[in-house]
Design a protein around this motif. Structure first.
Motif, PDB file in Angstrom:
ATOM      1  N   ALA A  67      46.398  -5.964   2.196  1.00 31.27           N
ATOM      2  CA  ALA A  67      47.408  -7.047   1.205  1.00 31.27           C
ATOM      3  C   ALA A  67      48.580  -7.055   1.840  1.00 31.27           C
ATOM      4  CB  ALA A  67      46.983  -6.384  -0.011  1.00 31.27           C
ATOM      5  N   PHE A  68      49.648  -6.056   2.179  1.00 29.35           N
ATOM      6  CA  PHE A  68      50.667  -5.913   1.817  1.00 29.35           C
ATOM      7  C   PHE A  68      51.080  -6.953   3.331  1.00 29.35           C
ATOM      8  CE2 PHE A  68      51.366  -2.506  -1.833  1.00 29.35           C
ATOM      9  CZ  PHE A  68      52.178  -3.460  -2.433  1.00 29.35           C
ATOM     10  N   TYR A  97      45.144 -12.328  -2.377  1.00 27.48           N
ATOM     11  CA  TYR A  97      46.294 -10.960  -1.915  1.00 27.48           C
ATOM     12  C   TYR A  97      46.934 -10.187  -3.259  1.00 27.48           C
ATOM     13  CZ  TYR A  97      45.246 -12.622   3.151  1.00 27.48           C
ATOM     14  OH  TYR A  97      45.112 -12.909   4.244  1.00 27.48           O
ATOM     15  N   THR A  98      47.526 -11.318  -3.411  1.00 28.91           N
ATOM     16  CA  THR A  98      47.842 -10.056  -5.124  1.00 28.91           C
ATOM     17  C   THR A  98      46.910  -9.996  -6.076  1.00 28.91           C
ATOM     18  OG1 THR A  98      49.376 -12.105  -5.678  1.00 28.91           O
ATOM     19  CG2 THR A  98      49.431 -10.603  -7.504  1.00 28.91           C
ATOM     20  N   THR A  99      45.740 -10.374  -6.049  1.00 27.30           N
ATOM     21  CA  THR A  99      44.962  -8.957  -6.555  1.00 27.30           C
ATOM     22  C   THR A  99      44.050  -8.819  -5.913  1.00 27.30           C
ATOM     23  OG1 THR A  99      44.085 -11.806  -7.523  1.00 27.30           O
ATOM     24  CG2 THR A  99      42.204  -9.710  -7.823  1.00 27.30           C
ATOM     25  N   LEU A 100      44.287  -8.112  -4.960  1.00 30.64           N
ATOM     26  CA  LEU A 100      43.890  -6.877  -4.220  1.00 30.64           C
ATOM     27  C   LEU A 100      44.549  -5.977  -4.538  1.00 30.64           C
ATOM     28  CD1 LEU A 100      42.823  -8.061  -0.462  1.00 30.64           C
ATOM     29  CD2 LEU A 100      41.412  -7.223  -2.102  1.00 30.64           C
ATOM     30  N   ILE A 101      46.175  -6.502  -4.355  1.00 30.59           N
ATOM     31  CA  ILE A 101      47.107  -5.290  -4.348  1.00 30.59           C
ATOM     32  C   ILE A 101      46.950  -4.562  -5.832  1.00 30.59           C
ATOM     33  CG2 ILE A 101      49.240  -4.545  -4.843  1.00 30.59           C
ATOM     34  CD1 ILE A 101      50.032  -6.809  -2.983  1.00 30.59           C
ATOM     35  N   ILE A 137      41.553 -18.966   4.181  1.00 35.17           N
ATOM     36  CA  ILE A 137      40.101 -18.135   4.159  1.00 35.17           C
ATOM     37  C   ILE A 137      39.791 -17.046   5.261  1.00 35.17           C
ATOM     38  CG2 ILE A 137      38.232 -18.503   5.764  1.00 35.17           C
ATOM     39  CD1 ILE A 137      37.773 -20.324   3.376  1.00 35.17           C
ATOM     40  N   ARG A 138      41.336 -16.522   5.578  1.00 30.34           N
ATOM     41  CA  ARG A 138      41.816 -15.504   6.151  1.00 30.34           C
ATOM     42  C   ARG A 138      41.318 -14.383   5.224  1.00 30.34           C
ATOM     43  NH1 ARG A 138      42.726 -12.390  10.339  1.00 30.34           N
ATOM     44  NH2 ARG A 138      44.230 -11.400  10.662  1.00 30.34           N
ATOM     45  N   ALA A 139      41.862 -14.576   4.005  1.00 31.45           N
ATOM     46  CA  ALA A 139      42.408 -13.885   2.220  1.00 31.45           C
ATOM     47  C   ALA A 139      40.957 -14.009   2.514  1.00 31.45           C
ATOM     48  CB  ALA A 139      43.146 -14.415   1.677  1.00 31.45           C
ATOM     49  N   LEU A 140      40.313 -14.469   2.771  1.00 33.89           N
ATOM     50  CA  LEU A 140      38.672 -13.958   2.152  1.00 33.89           C
ATOM     51  C   LEU A 140      37.792 -13.117   3.099  1.00 33.89           C
ATOM     52  CD1 LEU A 140      37.174 -17.914   1.049  1.00 33.89           C
ATOM     53  CD2 LEU A 140      38.373 -15.694  -0.322  1.00 33.89           C
ATOM     54  N   PHE A 141      38.176 -14.063   4.044  1.00 27.27           N
ATOM     55  CA  PHE A 141      37.765 -12.478   5.300  1.00 27.27           C
ATOM     56  C   PHE A 141      38.592 -11.455   5.561  1.00 27.27           C
ATOM     57  CE2 PHE A 141      38.764 -10.935   9.704  1.00 27.27           C
ATOM     58  CZ  PHE A 141      36.890 -10.715   9.962  1.00 27.27           C
ATOM     59  N   LEU A 142      39.348 -10.852   4.997  1.00 21.45           N
ATOM     60  CA  LEU A 142      40.274  -9.778   4.862  1.00 21.45           C
ATOM     61  C   LEU A 142      39.314  -8.727   3.829  1.00 21.45           C
ATOM     62  CD1 LEU A 142      43.570 -10.357   6.146  1.00 21.45           C
ATOM     63  CD2 LEU A 142      41.618  -9.295   7.683  1.00 21.45           C
ATOM     64  N   HIS A 143      38.742  -9.808   2.531  1.00 22.15           N
ATOM     65  CA  HIS A 143      38.468  -9.035   1.494  1.00 22.15           C
ATOM     66  C   HIS A 143      36.513  -8.341   1.772  1.00 22.15           C
ATOM     67  CE1 HIS A 143      40.283  -9.507  -2.351  1.00 22.15           C
ATOM     68  NE2 HIS A 143      40.992 -10.792  -1.406  1.00 22.15           N
ATOM     69  N   ASN A 144      36.589  -9.667   2.656  1.00 21.16           N
ATOM     70  CA  ASN A 144      34.923  -8.796   3.077  1.00 21.16           C
ATOM     71  C   ASN A 144      34.912  -7.650   4.137  1.00 21.16           C
ATOM     72  OD1 ASN A 144      32.936  -9.998   1.010  1.00 21.16           O
ATOM     73  ND2 ASN A 144      34.558 -12.302   1.924  1.00 21.16           N
ATOM     74  N   ALA A 156      40.916   2.509  -1.461  1.00 21.66           N
ATOM     75  CA  ALA A 156      42.506   1.291  -1.785  1.00 21.66           C
ATOM     76  C   ALA A 156      43.652   1.851  -1.638  1.00 21.66           C
ATOM     77  CB  ALA A 156      42.890   2.471  -3.655  1.00 21.66           C
ATOM     78  N   HIS A 157      43.252   3.035  -0.428  1.00 17.80           N
ATOM     79  CA  HIS A 157      44.721   2.353   0.058  1.00 17.80           C
ATOM     80  C   HIS A 157      45.128   1.528   1.558  1.00 17.80           C
ATOM     81  CE1 HIS A 157      46.289   6.368  -1.530  1.00 17.80           C
ATOM     82  NE2 HIS A 157      47.479   5.714  -0.715  1.00 17.80           N
ATOM     83  N   TYR A 158      43.627   1.490   1.594  1.00 16.50           N
ATOM     84  CA  TYR A 158      43.251   0.476   2.863  1.00 16.50           C
ATOM     85  C   TYR A 158      43.410  -1.084   2.569  1.00 16.50           C
ATOM     86  CZ  TYR A 158      40.571  -2.636   6.736  1.00 16.50           C
ATOM     87  OH  TYR A 158      40.784  -3.129   7.268  1.00 16.50           O
ATOM     88  N   ILE A 159      42.811  -1.127   1.399  1.00 16.78           N
ATOM     89  CA  ILE A 159      42.735  -2.380   0.855  1.00 16.78           C
ATOM     90  C   ILE A 159      44.922  -2.871   0.650  1.00 16.78           C
ATOM     91  CG2 ILE A 159      42.796  -3.522  -1.796  1.00 16.78           C
ATOM     92  CD1 ILE A 159      39.987  -2.089  -1.820  1.00 16.78           C
ATOM     93  N   LEU A 160      45.384  -1.678   0.111  1.00 16.23           N
ATOM     94  CA  LEU A 160      46.887  -3.027   0.487  1.00 16.23           C
ATOM     95  C   LEU A 160      47.374  -2.551   1.429  1.00 16.23           C
ATOM     96  CD1 LEU A 160      48.012   0.611  -2.150  1.00 16.23           C
ATOM     97  CD2 LEU A 160      47.235  -1.936  -3.027  1.00 16.23           C
ATOM     98  N   TYR A 161      46.570  -1.580   1.879  1.00 14.27           N
ATOM     99  CA  TYR A 161      47.442  -2.326   3.086  1.00 14.27           C
ATOM    100  C   TYR A 161      46.832  -3.314   3.868  1.00 14.27           C
ATOM    101  CZ  TYR A 161      47.637  -2.526   8.935  1.00 14.27           C
ATOM    102  OH  TYR A 161      47.606  -2.387  10.369  1.00 14.27           O
TER     103      TYR A 161
END
Length: 321
Positions: free
Chosen positions: A198-199, A93-97, A150-157, A191-196
């Motif tokens: 992650a946060f 999640y930190t990487t995503l931010i 794995i949820r962090a991965l799923f949201l990444h993808n 980028a805004h969607y990624i930040l949303y």
């Protein structure tokens, strides 16, 4: 409030294979998108590639975290290694931010002076990315229900798949109308969607690592349930936390009545059964105090108590003995 840990169970080896496939797919896609982004001049394509690279790195971290988490407890890690998956999720999640903020900066710079972009390259690679991202999301969908890692991965993808759709739309608009500003604009939107994402999700791993109480357990209900056991006068110094992602733990001081003092084992078993049956708290450590010698003005949660008052309490215990 019952603590429900129901989730899909997948054989560990099968889950590892799924993650391995996703790693290779995202690795190949990242290389293709970076090359295509450089050749076409598309920042949105490079942005999507960076996001996919972060996914690949996240998958690698998650893969090894899954293996480490299955190690049994030992003298160095007496609670076991399960929390490594929480750490992996926090890293992801930190990487995503960080990526989100970087893409906003780059997109802003490109908005000032939009470069030439080859729309066909963007559309074709965006389509390939959409297929790979959707495949990876499907591979991890059933696994993410029972693992924050794995949820962090799923949201990444999932965010990657949506970003690929945006890239395809952007490439089409460039082809049809030569709207070069669309490429950096889509980058900023991604980028805004990624930040949303992650946060929104990062609070869970932080809470667990900070030994916060499980969000799906009502502390007051747990306290009242223990106080309701026959022979219990009160409880204090309560600590309730997540030992691992799906294992809640509790320790506290239990004040017993004079009659209850002679039935410690029976009362202890009754409290543990209630914690297990009603809240799925399988690990509990209970310290018992007689109501005539209990801590005075003790805090319900934590061990907060003025030192002077504690010293007086110790002196009173010494005098009474």
């Amino acid at each position: 409030m019952p603590h429900d840990h129901g989730h899909a169970h997948i054989d560990p080896q099968s889950g590892d294979r799924r993650v391995s496939i996703a790693i290779w797919a995202n690795g190949l896609l990242t290389v293709a998108q970076i090359v295509g982004g450089i050749l076409s001049g598309s920042l949105a394509l490079i942005a999507d590639a960076l996001h996919n690279f972060s996914d690949m790195a996240s998958l690698v971290i998650a893969f090894f975290a899954r293996k480490i988490a299955r190690r049994p407890a030992d003298k160095r890690m007496t609670f076991g290694y399960g929390r490594v998956e929480i750490v992996a999720a926090l890293i992801n999640y930190t990487t995503l931010i960080l990526i989100g903020f970087y893409l906003i900066y780059e997109g802003g710079m490109r908005m000032i002076d939009p470069p030439e972009v080859q729309g066909w390259t963007v559309v074709i690679l965006g389509g390939v990315a959409l297929v790979v991202d959707t495949l990876t999301a499907l591979l991890t969908y059933s696994m993410q229900k029972g693992s924050v890692n794995i949820r962090a991965l799923f949201l990444h993808n999932l965010s990657d798949a949506l970003a690929s759709v945006a890239v395809i739309i952007g490439g089409s608009l460039i082809l049809l109308y030569n709207m070069r500003w669309v490429d950096p604009a889509i980058t900023i939107g991604i980028a805004h969607y990624i930040l949303y994402l992650a946060f929104t999700e990062i609070g869970g791993p932080i809470r667990t690592l900070m030994l916060g109480s499980p969000p799906d357990i009502d502390n007051e209900t747990v306290v009242q349930a223990m106080r309701g056991v026959d022979g219990v006068a009160d409880v204090h110094h309560v600590h309730l936390w997540q030992m691992q992602e799906h294992e809640a733990a509790l320790d506290c001081h239990v004040v017993l009545t004079a009659d209850g003092w002679g039935q410690i084992e029976k009362i202890k078993a009754a409290i543990k059964d209630r914690l297990k049956d009603d809240f799925s708290i399988g690990h509990s450590s209970l310290e018992f105090e007689h109501e005539d010698r209990a801590h005075e003005n003790a805090d319900l949660y934590g061990h907060g108590k003025p030192e002077k008052e504690e010293e007086n309490h110790v002196h009173r215990d010494t005098d009474s003995s």
